[in-house]
Design a protein around this motif. Structure first.
Motif, PDB file in Angstrom:
ATOM      1  N   CYS A 118       0.987  -1.333   0.187  1.00 45.51           N
ATOM      2  CA  CYS A 118      -0.060  -0.004  -0.180  1.00 45.51           C
ATOM      3  C   CYS A 118       0.624   0.962   0.130  1.00 45.51           C
ATOM      4  O   CYS A 118       0.306   2.544  -0.393  1.00 45.51           O
ATOM      5  N   ARG A 119       1.958   1.212   0.757  1.00 45.25           N
ATOM      6  CA  ARG A 119       2.796   2.229   1.008  1.00 45.25           C
ATOM      7  C   ARG A 119       3.356   2.046  -0.657  1.00 45.25           C
ATOM      8  O   ARG A 119       3.621   3.408  -1.355  1.00 45.25           O
ATOM      9  N   TRP A 122       0.996   4.088  -2.876  1.00 48.96           N
ATOM     10  CA  TRP A 122       0.924   5.088  -2.734  1.00 48.96           C
ATOM     11  C   TRP A 122       1.651   6.600  -3.079  1.00 48.96           C
ATOM     12  O   TRP A 122       2.076   7.389  -3.447  1.00 48.96           O
ATOM     13  N   LEU A 139      -7.710   6.132  -7.945  1.00 45.09           N
ATOM     14  CA  LEU A 139      -6.649   5.237  -6.735  1.00 45.09           C
ATOM     15  C   LEU A 139      -7.777   4.272  -5.817  1.00 45.09           C
ATOM     16  O   LEU A 139      -8.637   4.540  -5.089  1.00 45.09           O
ATOM     17  N   ILE A 142      -8.538   2.913  -2.063  1.00 44.65           N
ATOM     18  CA  ILE A 142      -8.058   3.263  -1.295  1.00 44.65           C
ATOM     19  C   ILE A 142      -8.700   3.980  -0.150  1.00 44.65           C
ATOM     20  O   ILE A 142      -8.267   3.662   1.452  1.00 44.65           O
ATOM     21  N   LEU A 151      -2.995   2.956   5.235  1.00 43.52           N
ATOM     22  CA  LEU A 151      -2.313   4.051   5.270  1.00 43.52           C
ATOM     23  C   LEU A 151      -2.791   5.006   6.265  1.00 43.52           C
ATOM     24  O   LEU A 151      -3.787   4.912   6.594  1.00 43.52           O
ATOM     25  N   VAL A 156      -2.505  10.955   3.802  1.00 44.15           N
ATOM     26  CA  VAL A 156      -3.270  11.392   2.600  1.00 44.15           C
ATOM     27  C   VAL A 156      -3.651  12.529   2.233  1.00 44.15           C
ATOM     28  O   VAL A 156      -4.400  12.934   1.688  1.00 44.15           O
ATOM     29  N   CYS A 171     -11.696   8.536  -5.575  1.00 44.04           N
ATOM     30  CA  CYS A 171     -11.563   7.697  -4.453  1.00 44.04           C
ATOM     31  C   CYS A 171     -12.032   6.587  -3.921  1.00 44.04           C
ATOM     32  O   CYS A 171     -13.053   7.122  -3.846  1.00 44.04           O
TER      33      CYS A 171
END
Ligand code: ATP
Ligand code: MG
Length: 209
Positions: A118-119, A122, A139, A142, A151, A156, A171
């Protein structure tokens, strides 16, 4: 103008000819006033959330529209999902498509590996937010990643607050955090009324993937 914003003058049900004519005039006046008032054009933070189906599809639909306008888009799919057919269909010089969290499953979660993926996703998103050529970033899922705490919502949101005015960010996913909903410009909640999964119907090509 081809779009039709919702108007307060709208009413449903059978009407006489005279009622219909009056109703249409009221809608026209209402729409003209609203269109007059909407002069600004700027990039949006868009959220598709809720338990009903269609959140990711609507995001891909926006990507398809943007590509139709010859603008560049990036899609980052945060959770294992098979939308590769859509990626292949839309593939071309204006689309970057990433699928992070390949090993992300609900059965055998490896939390640290999922968080790392996930990082990485991102980080890609941040790179695209700085890329002046990219008009829309989708995204996908997300919201779920944020809900799981994979996250940081604060991190974010801080990036979204700095978003360039010429870029749209979509999103998608269930359980969008309240703070994201608060920050967003366009929020749609898909509400489940029926889903065939609940009556034992399998996911099908063209409908789910
Ligand atoms: P789609 O990918 O079709 O746009 P979605 O993004 O709104 O759906 P997700 O919450 O991401 O839905 O779930 C992904 C998968 O779960 C899809 O295959 C979808 O059909 C299925 N799904 C969506 N909503 C439901 C539901 N209410 N009940 C069962 N399965 C669902
Ligand atoms: Mg989805």
């Amino acid at each position: 103008m081809s779009h039709t914003p919702q108007t307060t003058a709208e009413k449903t049900g059978p009407q006489t000819e005279a009622e219909h004519a009056g109703h249409m005039k009221a809608i026209q006046a209402d729409m003209r006033a609203k269109l007059e008032a909407t002069r600004e054009k700027r990039g949006l933070v868009i959220v598709h959330t809720g338990n009903g189906k269609g959140k990711s599809t609507a995001g891909f639909g926006m990507v398809a529209r943007m590509l139709a306008h010859k603008r560049k888009c990036a899609v980052i799919q945060f959770i294992k999902a098979s939308n590769d057919a859509v990626a292949k269909l839309l593939a071309g010089p204006n689309l970057r498509w990433h699928h992070v969290g390949e090993g992300f499953t609900w059965d055998t979660q490896n939390r640290d590996a999922d968080i790392a993926q996930c990082r990485a996703g991102w980080q890609l998103a941040l790179d695209y937010m700085r890329d002046p050529e990219i008009t829309l970033i989708d995204l996908d899922e997300i919201n779920v990643v944020l809900d799981l705490g994979y996250l940081s919502v604060d991190e974010v949101l801080a990036a979204l607050r700095q978003k360039r005015p010429d870029q749209h960010i979509v999103c998608t996913g269930r359980n969008a955090p309240a703070a994201l909903i608060e920050l967003a410009d366009l929020v749609t909640e898909m509400r489940e009324i029926k889903h065939p999964f609940n009556t034992g119907v399998q996911a099908q090509a063209g409908i789910e993937f």
